[in-house]
Design a protein around this motif. Structure first.
Motif: not given
Length: 99
Positions: A53-54, A43-51, A39-40, A34-36
């Protein structure tokens, strides 16, 4: 037919210690993962990353639920162990009183 209930306290407690050890490993691993991921994700953003992350957050919630249930099982087993030992002591006292 005579059925006898057999209970081996030593085996139960040995197995419970193994469950506790594996739960600790599982919990530590989940916290590390979870911590790793956090951290990742920081450093990133965007709709795919948000999805994504969910999905990770959902997994972490389910993993925490599993940890809680296993912990409850451990506590329940420890209470059962205490109850069995107390019942054995009472039985032995009753037999001693008779004899």
């Amino acid at each position: 037919m005579s059925d006898k209930i057999s209970y081996d306290s030593d085996k139960t407690m040995e197995a419970l210690a193994e469950v506790e050890q594996q739960l600790d490993i599982f919990s530590t691993s989940n916290r590390t993962v979870h911590a790793q991921f956090n951290q990742i994700f920081s450093e990133l953003s965007g709709e795919a990353i948000s999805s994504y992350q969910n999905v990770v957050n959902q997994y972490m919630e389910i993993a925490k639920l599993a940890e809680d249930h296993i912990d409850f099982f451990i506590q329940l087993t420890e209470k059962m162990e205490q109850a069995v030992k107390e019942a054995d002591r009472k039985s032995q006292r009753m037999l001693d009183d008779i004899g």
